[in-house]
Design an enzyme around this catalytic site. Structure first.
Site, short mmCIF file in Angstrom:
data_model
loop_
_atom_site.label_atom_id
_atom_site.label_comp_id
_atom_site.label_asym_id
_atom_site.label_seq_id
_atom_site.Cartn_x
_atom_site.Cartn_y
_atom_site.Cartn_z
N VAL A 49 7.77 0.81 1.96
CA VAL A 49 7.50 1.08 0.54
C VAL A 49 7.75 -0.17 -0.30
O VAL A 49 7.01 -0.46 -1.25
CB VAL A 49 8.37 2.25 0.03
CG1 VAL A 49 8.14 2.49 -1.46
CG2 VAL A 49 8.06 3.53 0.82
N CYS A 50 8.77 -0.93 0.06
CA CYS A 50 9.19 -2.10 -0.74
C CYS A 50 8.06 -3.09 -1.02
O CYS A 50 7.88 -3.50 -2.17
CB CYS A 50 10.37 -2.80 -0.07
SG CYS A 50 11.84 -1.77 0.07
N PRO A 51 7.27 -3.50 -0.02
CA PRO A 51 6.22 -4.47 -0.33
C PRO A 51 5.18 -3.92 -1.29
O PRO A 51 4.61 -4.68 -2.08
CB PRO A 51 5.62 -4.81 1.03
CG PRO A 51 6.01 -3.69 1.93
CD PRO A 51 7.34 -3.22 1.43
N ILE A 54 6.77 -4.48 -4.75
CA ILE A 54 6.89 -5.90 -5.09
C ILE A 54 5.53 -6.51 -5.40
O ILE A 54 5.36 -7.25 -6.38
CB ILE A 54 7.60 -6.66 -3.95
CG1 ILE A 54 9.06 -6.21 -3.87
CG2 ILE A 54 7.51 -8.17 -4.14
CD1 ILE A 54 9.77 -6.64 -2.61
#
Length: 200
Positions: A49-51, A54
């Site tokens: 999920v993080c990318p 970002i």
């Protein structure tokens, strides 16, 4: 004992190493005084999920700078991990070049200060904070690990904060968007707003 983080109070200051334009730089919260700041925490580099978050904030970075706002991302990874992730192509799970700093919180002191550290996992929850030009925390939200945040909602709230700070006699109602009617928080004057939204 960790101090309680409160909206309306000064945001906890910090100094840390960050990746800025693929180089190591020291970043201080106080550096952003005079601008608005979106400060968001994410769990780990090289995840899932993080990318998406970002990259989304990076791709729309110009919308934040147009509002005199900077964006900073933070995780408990090292600056070397951040750099390796940036240097990995997006199609390979990397994030490529991004338009704002990624801060290393390897000692987890910043995550603790902002009350987003998940102690059992040792990583930060998805906290997002909007800090105003005076360094005052105006907005705070924390997601669990499995679902991402909304750039649209962050921009909406940011615009609302800017509006009420430049129009201190007004407040923004539910789902307020830039250009929508606001209201004056007075029993009589608020009727002007309620009359426009009343059911026929």
């Amino acid at each position: 004992m960790t101090e309680v983080l409160r909206v309306g109070q000064p945001a906890p200051d910090f100094t840390a190493t960050a990746i800025v334009d693929q180089s190591f730089q020291t970043v201080k919260l106080s550096t952003y005084r005079g601008k608005y700041l979106v400060l968001f925490f994410y769990p780990l580099d090289f995840t899932f999920v993080c990318p998406t978050e970002i990259i989304a904030f990076s791709d729309r970075h110009s919308e934040f700078t147009a509002l005199d706002t900077e964006v900073v991302g933070i995780s408990v990874d090292s600056e070397f991990s951040h750099l390796a992730w940036i240097q990995t192509e997006r199609k390979m799970g990397g994030i490529g070049n991004i338009n704002y700093p990624l801060v290393s919180d390897l000692k987890k002191e910043i995550s603790q200060a902002y009350n987003v550290l998940e102690p059992d996992a040792g990583i930060a929850l998805r906290g997002l904070f909007i800090i105003d030009r005076e360094g005052i925390l105006q907005y705070a939200t924390v997601n669990n690990l499995s679902f991402g945040r909304s750039v649209d909602e962050t921009l909406r709230v940011l615009k609302a904060i800017r509006h009420v700070q430049s129009h201190p006699n007004e407040v923004c109602p539910v789902d307020w968007q830039e250009g929508d009617k606001t209201m004056i928080p007075d029993p009589e004057k608020a009727k002007t707003y309620f009359e426009t939204v009343a059911e026929p």
